[in-house]
Design a protein around this motif. Structure first.
Motif, PDB file in Angstrom:
ATOM      1  N   UNK A 101      63.121 -65.559 -37.560  1.00  0.00           N
ATOM      2  CA  UNK A 101      63.265 -65.750 -35.632  1.00  0.00           C
ATOM      3  C   UNK A 101      61.940 -67.029 -35.492  1.00  0.00           C
ATOM      4  N   UNK A 102      61.328 -67.330 -36.476  1.00  0.00           N
ATOM      5  CA  UNK A 102      60.041 -68.273 -36.545  1.00  0.00           C
ATOM      6  C   UNK A 102      59.712 -68.219 -38.097  1.00  0.00           C
ATOM      7  N   UNK A 103      59.317 -69.962 -38.049  1.00  0.00           N
ATOM      8  CA  UNK A 103      59.097 -70.842 -39.275  1.00  0.00           C
ATOM      9  C   UNK A 103      58.082 -71.541 -39.283  1.00  0.00           C
ATOM     10  N   UNK A 104      57.246 -71.582 -40.125  1.00  0.00           N
ATOM     11  CA  UNK A 104      56.225 -73.446 -40.224  1.00  0.00           C
ATOM     12  C   UNK A 104      56.892 -74.208 -40.783  1.00  0.00           C
ATOM     13  N   UNK A 105      57.392 -75.187 -40.348  1.00  0.00           N
ATOM     14  CA  UNK A 105      57.664 -76.634 -41.211  1.00  0.00           C
ATOM     15  C   UNK A 105      56.389 -77.787 -41.436  1.00  0.00           C
ATOM     16  N   UNK A 106      56.835 -77.711 -42.603  1.00  0.00           N
ATOM     17  CA  UNK A 106      56.028 -78.607 -43.807  1.00  0.00           C
ATOM     18  C   UNK A 106      56.888 -80.009 -44.114  1.00  0.00           C
ATOM     19  N   UNK A 107      56.523 -81.137 -43.202  1.00  0.00           N
ATOM     20  CA  UNK A 107      57.733 -82.026 -43.459  1.00  0.00           C
ATOM     21  C   UNK A 107      57.260 -83.787 -43.677  1.00  0.00           C
ATOM     22  N   UNK A 108      58.011 -84.368 -45.037  1.00  0.00           N
ATOM     23  CA  UNK A 108      57.143 -85.757 -44.756  1.00  0.00           C
ATOM     24  C   UNK A 108      58.048 -86.143 -45.344  1.00  0.00           C
ATOM     25  N   UNK A 109      57.248 -87.776 -44.901  1.00  0.00           N
ATOM     26  CA  UNK A 109      59.218 -88.787 -45.568  1.00  0.00           C
ATOM     27  C   UNK A 109      58.019 -90.039 -45.874  1.00  0.00           C
ATOM     28  N   UNK A 110      58.678 -90.235 -46.623  1.00  0.00           N
ATOM     29  CA  UNK A 110      57.910 -91.094 -47.291  1.00  0.00           C
ATOM     30  C   UNK A 110      59.200 -92.614 -48.006  1.00  0.00           C
ATOM     31  N   UNK A 111      58.803 -93.734 -47.521  1.00  0.00           N
ATOM     32  CA  UNK A 111      60.293 -94.415 -47.173  1.00  0.00           C
ATOM     33  C   UNK A 111      59.802 -96.185 -47.739  1.00  0.00           C
ATOM     34  N   UNK A 112      60.942 -96.835 -48.057  1.00  0.00           N
ATOM     35  CA  UNK A 112      60.918 -98.178 -48.059  1.00  0.00           C
ATOM     36  C   UNK A 112      62.056 -98.931 -47.535  1.00  0.00           C
ATOM     37  N   UNK A 113      61.859-100.645 -46.593  1.00  0.00           N
ATOM     38  CA  UNK A 113      63.045-101.317 -46.775  1.00  0.00           C
ATOM     39  C   UNK A 113      63.174-101.991 -46.570  1.00  0.00           C
ATOM     40  N   UNK A 114      64.210-102.668 -46.610  1.00  0.00           N
ATOM     41  CA  UNK A 114      64.558-104.572 -46.236  1.00  0.00           C
ATOM     42  C   UNK A 114      64.712-104.765 -45.197  1.00  0.00           C
ATOM     43  N   UNK A 115      63.617-105.483 -43.630  1.00  0.00           N
ATOM     44  CA  UNK A 115      64.353-105.590 -42.371  1.00  0.00           C
ATOM     45  C   UNK A 115      65.116-107.310 -41.658  1.00  0.00           C
ATOM     46  N   UNK A 170      58.492 -77.887 -47.099  1.00  0.00           N
ATOM     47  CA  UNK A 170      58.117 -76.473 -47.199  1.00  0.00           C
ATOM     48  C   UNK A 170      58.138 -75.850 -45.528  1.00  0.00           C
ATOM     49  N   UNK A 171      58.873 -74.998 -46.105  1.00  0.00           N
ATOM     50  CA  UNK A 171      59.476 -74.001 -45.486  1.00  0.00           C
ATOM     51  C   UNK A 171      58.675 -72.392 -44.808  1.00  0.00           C
ATOM     52  N   UNK A 172      57.700 -72.238 -43.972  1.00  0.00           N
ATOM     53  CA  UNK A 172      57.301 -71.196 -44.403  1.00  0.00           C
ATOM     54  C   UNK A 172      57.617 -69.886 -44.003  1.00  0.00           C
ATOM     55  N   UNK A 173      58.375 -69.187 -43.876  1.00  0.00           N
ATOM     56  CA  UNK A 173      58.801 -67.519 -42.597  1.00  0.00           C
ATOM     57  C   UNK A 173      57.898 -66.579 -42.490  1.00  0.00           C
ATOM     58  N   UNK A 174      57.549 -66.592 -41.135  1.00  0.00           N
ATOM     59  CA  UNK A 174      56.935 -66.145 -40.094  1.00  0.00           C
ATOM     60  C   UNK A 174      57.145 -65.111 -39.527  1.00  0.00           C
ATOM     61  N   UNK A 175      58.357 -65.112 -39.077  1.00  0.00           N
ATOM     62  CA  UNK A 175      58.998 -63.819 -38.620  1.00  0.00           C
ATOM     63  C   UNK A 175      60.456 -64.039 -39.298  1.00  0.00           C
ATOM     64  N   UNK A 176      60.995 -63.044 -39.561  1.00  0.00           N
ATOM     65  CA  UNK A 176      61.927 -62.588 -40.175  1.00  0.00           C
ATOM     66  C   UNK A 176      63.458 -62.200 -39.327  1.00  0.00           C
ATOM     67  N   UNK A 177      64.196 -62.775 -38.722  1.00  0.00           N
ATOM     68  CA  UNK A 177      65.193 -62.344 -37.738  1.00  0.00           C
ATOM     69  C   UNK A 177      65.847 -61.081 -38.400  1.00  0.00           C
ATOM     70  N   UNK A 178      65.908 -60.040 -38.049  1.00  0.00           N
ATOM     71  CA  UNK A 178      66.811 -58.490 -37.850  1.00  0.00           C
ATOM     72  C   UNK A 178      68.254 -58.954 -38.279  1.00  0.00           C
ATOM     73  N   UNK A 179      68.743 -59.915 -37.595  1.00  0.00           N
ATOM     74  CA  UNK A 179      70.483 -59.953 -37.584  1.00  0.00           C
ATOM     75  C   UNK A 179      70.706 -61.533 -38.534  1.00  0.00           C
ATOM     76  N   UNK A 180      70.821 -61.128 -40.065  1.00  0.00           N
ATOM     77  CA  UNK A 180      71.267 -62.162 -40.051  1.00  0.00           C
ATOM     78  C   UNK A 180      72.899 -62.902 -40.506  1.00  0.00           C
TER      79      UNK A 180
END
Length: 219
Positions: free
Chosen positions: A131-145, A172-182
């Motif tokens: 039902x609810x989860x905390x998401x910590x998300x990072x991106x590191x990248x490089x490219x030619x333009x 990193x996904x940290x679950x805060x509230x699991x759903x009763x319906x799986x």
């Protein structure tokens, strides 16, 4: 977007019209203030992004940008399944300018911190709905333009570009509230898959856009 349509748009955006040439920019030792209007259309959150570009010589310039959303200041900024959405991103680029165009080598970083609702993630061979989860998300990248800059008025320039590269994504996904319906039915959205696995992966990076440059000193 259909690949053929995208290729056509990219081609039309880079047609070498005489008025688009940048050999007369005359920007050596000058500073541009850059804004990215398309950042306001980010599908996940409202982003304000800007930066500076300094010409260290007739052929080279360095550009740095920073983008943030309202969530960084405690302003509600989530959309759809995302709540308490905080985002900031930075881009740094070295540009080499030829007669009509420029080439750029870019390094960028993105950090997202938010609460996601009514979704799932993969863990080994199982799927867990929450039902609810905390998401910590990072991106590191490089490219030619590849792009071009042209004057659109006395002190305004338009910078249009496209690019390709690679990005490393970590979440990193940290679950805060699991759903009763799986046994829920999967609602497939391509953009959501990035938040459905823990750990790191590597994906291609494609970019295209426009920026507006404001010349801080007269021509």
């Amino acid at each position: 977007m259909n690949l053929r349509v995208l290729v056509c748009l990219l081609f039309l955006g880079l047609i070498p019209l005489k008025t688009f040439a940048q050999q007369h920019l005359d920007l050596e030792k000058k500073l541009l203030i850059k804004t990215s209007p398309l950042a306001l259309l980010d599908p996940e959150t409202f982003v304000i992004q800007g930066g500076i570009e300094y010409f260290i010589g007739p052929k080279f310039s360095i550009q740095s940008e920073l983008g943030i959303n309202g969530g960084v200041f405690g302003i509600p900024a989530g959309r759809s399944k995302n709540e308490d959405f905080k985002l900031w991103r930075s881009k740094n680029e070295l540009k080499f300018h030829t007669k009509n165009y420029y080439w750029g080598l870019e390094l960028f970083f993105v950090d997202k911190d938010f609460i996601r609702t009514d979704d799932y993630f993969f863990d080994s061979n199982s799927t867990t709905w929450y039902n609810k989860a905390h998401i910590d998300f990072q991106v590191l990248g490089t490219g030619l333009k590849f792009g071009k800059q042209k004057y659109i008025s006395q002190n305004l320039l338009l910078d249009s570009f496209l690019g390709i590269g690679i990005r490393s994504r970590y979440r990193k996904i940290t679950m805060l509230e699991i759903s009763p319906d799986q046994e829920q039915e999967d609602e497939y959205f391509l953009s959501s898959d990035r938040y459905r696995i823990n750990g790191r992966d590597y994906v291609p990076h494609f970019t295209m856009g426009i920026k507006v440059g404001i010349l801080t000193m007269g021509r």
